[in-house]
Design an enzyme around this catalytic site. Structure first.
Site, PDB file in Angstrom:
ATOM      1  N   ARG A  49       0.857  -1.177   0.000  1.00  0.00           N
ATOM      2  CA  ARG A  49       0.000   0.000   0.000  1.00  0.00           C
ATOM      3  C   ARG A  49       0.900   1.237   0.000  1.00  0.00           C
ATOM      4  O   ARG A  49       1.653   1.471   0.952  1.00  0.00           O
ATOM      5  CB  ARG A  49      -0.928   0.018   1.228  1.00  0.00           C
ATOM      6  CG  ARG A  49      -2.012  -1.051   1.176  1.00  0.00           C
ATOM      7  CD  ARG A  49      -3.009  -0.790   0.064  1.00  0.00           C
ATOM      8  NE  ARG A  49      -4.046  -1.821  -0.055  1.00  0.00           N
ATOM      9  CZ  ARG A  49      -3.993  -2.840  -0.872  1.00  0.00           C
ATOM     10  NH1 ARG A  49      -2.928  -3.020  -1.657  1.00  0.00           N
ATOM     11  NH2 ARG A  49      -4.990  -3.716  -0.931  1.00  0.00           N
ATOM     12  N   GLU A  50       0.826   2.008  -1.096  1.00  0.00           N
ATOM     13  CA  GLU A  50       1.646   3.206  -1.247  1.00  0.00           C
ATOM     14  C   GLU A  50       0.861   4.421  -0.728  1.00  0.00           C
ATOM     15  O   GLU A  50      -0.338   4.536  -0.967  1.00  0.00           O
ATOM     16  CB  GLU A  50       1.997   3.432  -2.718  1.00  0.00           C
ATOM     17  CG  GLU A  50       2.724   2.266  -3.361  1.00  0.00           C
ATOM     18  CD  GLU A  50       2.837   2.437  -4.869  1.00  0.00           C
ATOM     19  OE1 GLU A  50       2.404   3.490  -5.378  1.00  0.00           O
ATOM     20  OE2 GLU A  50       3.356   1.521  -5.521  1.00  0.00           O
ATOM     21  N   ARG A  78      -1.680  27.519  -7.740  1.00  0.00           N
ATOM     22  CA  ARG A  78      -1.330  26.159  -7.322  1.00  0.00           C
ATOM     23  C   ARG A  78      -0.773  25.421  -8.529  1.00  0.00           C
ATOM     24  O   ARG A  78      -1.510  25.040  -9.444  1.00  0.00           O
ATOM     25  CB  ARG A  78      -2.559  25.446  -6.769  1.00  0.00           C
ATOM     26  CG  ARG A  78      -3.111  26.062  -5.494  1.00  0.00           C
ATOM     27  CD  ARG A  78      -2.094  26.041  -4.378  1.00  0.00           C
ATOM     28  NE  ARG A  78      -2.671  26.424  -3.098  1.00  0.00           N
ATOM     29  CZ  ARG A  78      -1.974  26.486  -1.968  1.00  0.00           C
ATOM     30  NH1 ARG A  78      -0.662  26.201  -1.971  1.00  0.00           N
ATOM     31  NH2 ARG A  78      -2.562  26.851  -0.850  1.00  0.00           N
ATOM     32  N   GLU A 106      -1.556  31.431  10.102  1.00  0.00           N
ATOM     33  CA  GLU A 106      -1.779  31.633   8.676  1.00  0.00           C
ATOM     34  C   GLU A 106      -2.718  32.808   8.406  1.00  0.00           C
ATOM     35  O   GLU A 106      -2.532  33.543   7.433  1.00  0.00           O
ATOM     36  CB  GLU A 106      -2.331  30.354   8.041  1.00  0.00           C
ATOM     37  CG  GLU A 106      -1.373  29.177   8.053  1.00  0.00           C
ATOM     38  CD  GLU A 106      -0.112  29.433   7.233  1.00  0.00           C
ATOM     39  OE1 GLU A 106      -0.169  30.235   6.277  1.00  0.00           O
ATOM     40  OE2 GLU A 106       0.928  28.828   7.556  1.00  0.00           O
ATOM     41  N   GLY A 148      -7.272   7.688   0.524  1.00  0.00           N
ATOM     42  CA  GLY A 148      -6.807   6.501  -0.187  1.00  0.00           C
ATOM     43  C   GLY A 148      -5.309   6.451  -0.381  1.00  0.00           C
ATOM     44  O   GLY A 148      -4.747   5.364  -0.580  1.00  0.00           O
ATOM     45  N   GLU A 202      -2.521  13.102   4.998  1.00  0.00           N
ATOM     46  CA  GLU A 202      -2.874  14.494   5.254  1.00  0.00           C
ATOM     47  C   GLU A 202      -4.238  14.615   5.934  1.00  0.00           C
ATOM     48  O   GLU A 202      -5.218  14.014   5.524  1.00  0.00           O
ATOM     49  CB  GLU A 202      -2.900  15.304   3.955  1.00  0.00           C
ATOM     50  CG  GLU A 202      -3.199  16.784   4.195  1.00  0.00           C
ATOM     51  CD  GLU A 202      -3.226  17.593   2.921  1.00  0.00           C
ATOM     52  OE1 GLU A 202      -3.155  18.828   3.003  1.00  0.00           O
ATOM     53  OE2 GLU A 202      -3.313  16.992   1.832  1.00  0.00           O
TER      54      GLU A 202
END
Length: 213
Positions: A49-50, A76, A105, A128, A132
């Protein structure tokens, strides 16, 4: 039919890895491969699992006295888009509570301080393949800061971020029409629009807890 309200709640229970390796290490993120024992067609098998290791992020949905949301327009590169976003940033200071990141921020990116902070949303944007976790906080009671009070030099993408104030209901419409697409912004605005129904009374005050659950 049974009542599932008590049962339906996310909980932390990581599976033990047979082995792990880091295949990439960047400045703020890393890519790992864990090998887990899973049910297969002929009994158990060990499968890779990466995923990306990420320190997480916090965002501030700042509302002024006219119920307008503060938005910043930021480039972005991964998407090739200029996105309208809430003031937000990576939790890259060791041990910093999520609400402190949001407060920092809001000051550094937008030049504001807020007196009142509440928990608004807490989610995994890409469960998945990434660790994060993003926390969004409602910030009210705003005070504009002087450059000396901010004490932060904006460089790179942050050097050119136009600001806008959008009424909360108009921001909600912009989300539903697909005009706003940043994840934390979409979720934060929809959560704030829902919470506004009772004047935000249902929201919990923000604390400095590190949210380990």
């Amino acid at each position: 039919m049974g009542d599932d309200r008590e049962r339906v709640a996310d909980h932390r229970a990581p599976k033990e890895s047979e082995r792990s390796s880091t295949v990439f290490q960047g400045a703020k993120t890393a890519m790992r491969v864990d090998w887990l024992r899973m049910p297969g067609t002929d009994g158990e098998e060990v499968v890779p699992r990466e995923y990306m290791e990420h320190p997480g992020a916090s965002a501030a949905l700042a509302l002024d006295t006219d119920n307008r949301v503060l938005l910043l327009n930021q480039y972005r590169h991964a998407t090739g888009h200029w996105l309208w976003e809430l003031p937000a940033g990576v939790r890259d200071q060791e041990g910093e509570p999520p609400v402190r990141t949001a407060q920092r921020e809001l000051s550094e990116e937008a030049g504001y301080r807020a007196e009142h902070w509440h928990q608004l949303a807490d989610f995994f944007p890409s469960a998945g393949f990434s660790t994060e976790r993003i926390h969004v906080f409602l910030a009210r009671g705003l005070t504009e800061l002087t450059e000396a009070e901010i004490g932060f030099e904006r460089v790179h993408e942050e050097a050119d971020m136009p600001m806008a104030w959008l009424p909360l209901e108009e921001a909600r419409t912009a989300v539903l029409q697909g005009r706003l697409r940043n994840g934390a912004t979409v979720i934060g605005i929809l959560a704030a629009a829902a919470a506004a129904g009772d004047g935000f009374a249902s929201l919990l005050p923000a604390t400095e807890e590190v949210f380990a659950q």
